[in-house]
Design an enzyme around this catalytic site. Structure first.
Site, PDB file in Angstrom:
ATOM      1  N   GLY A   1       0.793  -1.291  -0.233  1.00  0.00           N
ATOM      2  CA  GLY A   1       0.009   0.125  -0.087  1.00  0.00           C
ATOM      3  C   GLY A   1       0.656   1.261   0.121  1.00  0.00           C
ATOM      4  O   GLY A   1       0.294   2.333   0.184  1.00  0.00           O
TER       5      GLY A   1
ATOM      6  N   LYS B   1       6.221  19.221  -3.904  1.00  0.00           N
ATOM      7  CA  LYS B   1       6.548  19.669  -2.543  1.00  0.00           C
ATOM      8  C   LYS B   1       7.868  20.814  -2.566  1.00  0.00           C
ATOM      9  O   LYS B   1       7.861  21.723  -1.821  1.00  0.00           O
ATOM     10  CB  LYS B   1       6.884  18.556  -1.828  1.00  0.00           C
TER      11      LYS B   1
END
Lengths: 425, 425
Positions: free
Chosen positions: B186, B204
């Site tokens: 995940g 970012k």
């Protein structure tokens, strides 16, 4: 544009850095904080000496010249020590001046009183520089992490001792030798007691714990052990166990109360705090939402400390501009008990010398067992003159029970000496 | 006591965490922020599905129910993506609502417009969660380090790629194999492009650079290279040189303009960023006063991201209480140029296959020399089928000159293949 007049109390290492940084950023201040700034006065003891660092016209040795000047609205206290700094700050706050301080000695003892006085007078009292120098830690705890229930704040918050332990580890020095190097390089003061005995770190732990747990912790609440008895041999054996020895400040919020303590500790070489070398500082925080976070940087020094002070000044200027002075004040709305050191739980590393004959190890193991202490590792090192050196690492146990076991061992004829006890992370 | 009503847009992983954390901290809010809070509405696509996570009475799939409700004063946008998130946030700000967002895609492109709209409407628009998840970084840059001239912001800001590189390094996996593990656990999404090609990190970098250098940097300004072509062999050879390979986001403020880039990089194993493993993030900052500082923690995940969002919410609540909404808004008061990638200076690591016969190394060295590239290390690895594999590390050089040398080498008959070029810190 409005011009804010600022006074600095003290022109030592930190004061000199603050003055220099304020001058360096003067031109940018209108853009960063919305106002102009001017250093109006600097309080010094010796004007002649200070005139080498700053314009003589700014210098005064008379506090009344500053507190009596209503045009000065921000006062930066970087003199250090309990007095007269404490009196000056109290007078400044009562006169409605905003105050920035780097004074951990004072804040770790009189923090509540100072913050309450600031609140009563609608002033800011900020002290980011009092913990871990230039590293942002207090404001992140009060703002960025404010949504968390913080359970742990743990760190290397004294550069002097970390420098000494790094030297002892990397260059196999004994404590005295490493201290001498630290003194020569200016990392240790002439009287190194506050650093090496952990008092300096304890003040920082008190301040961080108060903010992290929303409950006042003062210097006297912090259990303190220094590094002066750590030997090169301890470090060597720790290394054999995959650990480094660091002086850690530890604060924990547990269901039974707050733990606040400073002592040497074995930490795994793979732990992020183990890679913090020399005079660097780092603070590890655990919160229920953020999980683990770490803040790393220079915990002392002229310009890093000035960085934290000027950050606070800019916050004050923004609050003045927005009419929100006092926006974030005392956040201690709880009154949690402080745990006694006997009630903490820890693993322990110990070295002892015992008679080298059959049955002795069984006897030692029995003493631990009778006191509910379970042994994780027991290693017999070298033997000499009929005595064997034994290294023991325990599982996690209540300190009181471990100390009971120590009391019994110390009274036994087969034990010559318990050389060292160090807690293990 | 005043009660502030809050809406959440989105109830995915982050939205679910935010809802949970706000509920967990509900009782403490009056003490921490001076007001009570209530989650009034949650915007979701599928009400049936969302009813498993939150009380059905809170759920709506109609944006008008939220924007039309004047009793809601804070809106938390955690849906992600450019639209409709962008429209919703603009409408919210224009209606005087304070907004918290974790939406890096949107902010890296439309940051200026959103901040300007917030300012015009006297609202807060905060987005700490958009960079490095739970790690406090934007607020420290805007407040604690506001006294600095920041020259460098550099970090590991994508957990997926750091997890993949850690697996490749520690378990000697190839990229595809490590990506498969990341997907299974995940850590990687079904379409991993944004992570592995560095786009997520680039967003970012754009946000951090804008704040650190006070000059707007957008996603398109950031040069981006991903990790999909890094092989286990590259990592093995890097290790032999005492380095790890990390995907770094790098922003520098230089006299010739701002550098903003994301690419794999060899960094010394002793560098603090090298010890950042698995899905952890860390951001390294260099300022003229603070020197080096580093912020470390969990860069993603339900609760760490919620920690950052709720920290922003508390800041908004404090501003509402103090009448200081919009206190810290856009801080980009400069307009600095962005440097082209050809103009940056770097060291380079490269692997190539060349004919294994006398004179070839001299020819290669001459190409470098003719283009002003000086060779720091040249190591001949294994030989096969008459071709030798050669590893070269250069000294620092302007990228343009290095690429010129590459163009010449690629055209030479003695060179079979240039297998890899990676920058070196």
């Amino acid at each position: 544009m409005k011009k804010i007049r600022i006074a600095i109390l003290g022109l030592g290492t930190v004061g000199g850095g603050v003055y220099r940084l304020l001058e360096m950023r003067k031109a940018e201040m209108p853009k960063r904080a919305g106002v102009e700034i001017e250093v109006a006065k600097i309080l010094v003891r010796n004007i002649e000496k200070a005139a080498k660092k700053a314009d003589r016209s700014l210098l005064t040795n008379d506090w009344q010249e500053i507190i009596g000047d209503d045009s000065i609205s921000v006062i930066i206290e970087v003199m250090g020590g309990m007095e007269p700094a404490g009196t000056y700050i109290m007078e400044a706050l009562k006169a409605g001046r905003h105050v920035v301080s780097a004074n951990k000695d004072l804040i770790a003892v009189r923090g509540r009183e100072l913050l309450m006085t600031a609140k009563e007078n609608h002033c800011d009292f900020l002290f980011e520089a009092s913990v871990a120098g230039g590293i942002p830690i207090l404001r992140p705890l009060k703002q960025c992490l404010a949504g968390n229930e913080i359970s742990d704040v743990m760190g290397i918050v004294n550069g002097t001792t970390n420098f000494i332990l790094t030297k002892m580890t990397d260059e196999n020095m004994e404590f005295d030798e490493a201290l001498a190097v630290a003194t020569e390089l200016g990392y240790a003061e002439a009287d190194p007691t506050a650093d090496v005995e952990g008092y300096d770190a304890a003040r920082k732990v008190a301040i961080m714990a108060s903010i992290a747990f929303h409950s006042r912790v003062t210097f006297n609440d912090v259990y303190t052990e220094g590094i002066s008895r750590i030997s090169a041999k301890d470090i060597k054996y720790a290394r054999e166990l995959g650990c480094d020895i660091k002086l850690l400040g530890v604060a924990k919020n547990t269901p039974d109360g707050i733990e606040a303590r400073v002592h040497p500790m074995l930490i795994p070489c793979s732990h992020p705090l183990a890679s913090v070398k020399d005079a660097f500082n780092a603070v590890f925080v655990h919160g229920d939402a953020v999980d683990d976070a770490m803040f790393y940087g220079r915990g002392a020094g002229e310009m890093p400390t000035a960085s934290a002070v000027v950050g606070d000044v800019i916050d004050i200027l923004r609050n003045m501009e927005w009419g929100s002075s006092g926006r974030i004040g005392c956040s201690c709305y709880r009154d949690l008990p402080i745990k006694e050191i006997g009630d903490i739980e820890s693993k322990y590393f110990m070295r002892l010398h015992a008679e080298d004959r059959p049955g002795v190890l069984a006897t030692i193991a029995a003493v631990f067992g009778n006191n509910g202490v379970s042994i994780a590792k027991l290693i017999q090192k070298n033997t000499q003159d009929g005595f064997a050196e034994i290294v023991i690492v325990t599982d996690s146990v209540r300190e009181r029970h471990f100390q009971d076991a120590m009391a019994v061992l110390e009274g036994m004829s087969v034990i010559r000496k318990i050389s060292r006890i160090i807690r293990v992370l």
